[in-house]
Design an enzyme around this catalytic site. Sequence first.
Site, PDB file in Angstrom:
ATOM      1  N   GLU A  42       0.974  -1.135   0.059  1.00 51.62           N
ATOM      2  CA  GLU A  42       0.055   0.121  -0.037  1.00 51.62           C
ATOM      3  C   GLU A  42       0.941   1.316   0.180  1.00 51.62           C
ATOM      4  O   GLU A  42       1.471   1.629   1.039  1.00 51.62           O
ATOM      5  CB  GLU A  42      -0.792  -0.196   1.189  1.00 51.62           C
ATOM      6  CG  GLU A  42      -1.950  -1.039   1.273  1.00 51.62           C
ATOM      7  CD  GLU A  42      -3.166  -0.573   0.504  1.00 51.62           C
ATOM      8  OE1 GLU A  42      -3.378   0.443   0.049  1.00 51.62           O
ATOM      9  OE2 GLU A  42      -4.019  -1.674   0.152  1.00 51.62           O
TER      10      GLU A  42
ATOM     11  N   GLU B 240       4.762  13.099  -5.016  1.00 51.61           N
ATOM     12  CA  GLU B 240       4.001  13.281  -3.754  1.00 51.61           C
ATOM     13  C   GLU B 240       5.012  14.079  -2.603  1.00 51.61           C
ATOM     14  O   GLU B 240       5.957  13.806  -2.298  1.00 51.61           O
ATOM     15  CB  GLU B 240       4.034  11.694  -2.878  1.00 51.61           C
ATOM     16  CG  GLU B 240       3.047  11.573  -1.853  1.00 51.61           C
ATOM     17  CD  GLU B 240       3.145  10.183  -1.239  1.00 51.61           C
ATOM     18  OE1 GLU B 240       4.333   9.806  -0.988  1.00 51.61           O
ATOM     19  OE2 GLU B 240       2.055   9.832  -0.764  1.00 51.61           O
TER      20      GLU B 240
ATOM     21  N   CYS C 114      -1.991   9.219   2.561  1.00 52.34           N
ATOM     22  CA  CYS C 114      -1.728   8.623   1.140  1.00 52.34           C
ATOM     23  C   CYS C 114      -2.877   9.062   0.481  1.00 52.34           C
ATOM     24  O   CYS C 114      -2.741   9.095  -0.998  1.00 52.34           O
ATOM     25  CB  CYS C 114      -1.708   7.215   1.193  1.00 52.34           C
ATOM     26  SG  CYS C 114      -2.992   6.506   1.902  1.00 52.34           S
TER      27      CYS C 114
END
Length: 485
Positions: free
Chosen positions: A253, A390, A289
């Site tokens: 993940e 990110e 996230c």
Amino acid sequence: MSLHDEMMTAKMYIGGEWVDSLSAKRYGVINPATSEELASVPAGNEEDVKSAYRAAEQAFRQWKKAPPEERADLVRRLAIAVLRKEGEFAMLESQNVGHPIRAMRSDLTIGAKDLTYFAGLYPELRGETIPGPFGEVLNYTVREPFGVVGRIVPFNHPLMFALQSLAAPLVAGNTVILKPASLTPLSALYLAKEIEKIFPLGVVNIVTGSGHEIGAAIAKHPGIRRIAVTGSVETGKEVARLGAEALKYVTLELGGKNPIIILPDVDVDVAVRAAIKGMNFTWTASQSCQSTSRCFIHEALHDEFVEKLVTAMNSIKVGIPTNEDTEMGCLSSKSQLSKVEKYVGIGIAEGAKLVTGGHRPSNHELSRGFFYSPTLFDEVRSDSRLGQEEIFGPVLSVISWNDRNELVKQVNSVQYGLTALILTKNISDGHKLAAEVEAGYIWINGPTTTRGVPFGGYKMSGIGRQGSVAELLSYTQEKSVQLTL
Ligand code: NAD
């Protein structure tokens, strides 16, 4: 002993015992709101992982034989135990991770509900029968646990992820070695005090230390056949690489650079509220996230939207995380703060327009912590670093659009594919876009998740799905048996 004193001498939990690291080393855990040392925990090493493996492997021999309903009952008891201690957990968590205390109460509730959800799923651990030549053979399958499972979790939701990491593997009959993030190990160690009262020795083991030491040792250990990592793409690649030597079953993940896509039929006030919520400013200072950090606004709404968004962002009360009225806390570490500052510099250098934020709050009370103001860039190029990478902090990028084909191209131009939020009054359009966007979890008109819906990424955002029956089954291996009659 106060909780604070206890945490200054915290130990790891291996085989039902509280132990120091065999390295005999410790490291300090920082309160990111004050930069002060909050605790001291063992700096585990590979030998500690081996010791945790031996304990977990020993415990597995009995745990796998326990009736699934009994395992589920114990998992449910853990949920009840953490809910009873909500106050202590939320305070410790807020001090360690720097998120608002009310948000940490909600994390605890989510984690506890996930334990209960997976406990309720134990009847799904069923096999099937497959027809063969009549009267000659009987074919059936059974689902068996892997054995010792390694779960490696990130810093941003320490307790919630710890609880979620235990739920499915334990119900499925595995034993677990949990590695909390080195920045935020405290709630997991506090959780071990409840685990100690509920589970047989060795069923859950918690090892603290650095990712490169403990995480890598878990990834490499040949006996740990099943690993799940929640973390950055770099870590996911490294664990997959290390695990490949023993051909492990690894699920990942990983990160996201998620879009919010606003169509021209949307009410601007609704769009502003969704953009604020999607960014998770008030949950984790956007260190999530699933934060929607690329905002694709139709050019017809652009000016009004940006004006109202700035007002909304500037009204978020940034404050000491443990204060009840704080809406947004701080970044969880100095390195997170430096990363955010670095990307703000990159954005400016790339020619994006800094509209608000871009600095630390001026409030003296916050000067010692890793606080950063909600920050908005406009006129961001989709192919710039600001538009592609990110940041994992409170920096939102606005990209305006007018051509639908170009919009989809830009939305899908990143290496990630975790979540996407689409806003439109035209439901048919919403579904069409959902089909075109490359992401594992898509919201149309509101970023709230529902328990039981699979969560996971496309592309570099990960492999595998969590939070659903698929996750439970992913902690089992299927055995086929043929009986010749
Ligand atoms: P990270 O990758 O630095 O660390 C995650 C965990 O992996 C930590 O426990 C760390 O100690 C360990 N680790 C680090 N290097 C390792 C190595 N070489 N081998 C084995 N283990 C190692 O991530 P982080 O900074 O703690 O968390 C932020 C990242 O996590 C972001 O990219 C974020 O998007 C991602 N994340 C993803 C999800 C999801 O569900 N997809 C959820 C939360 C966070």
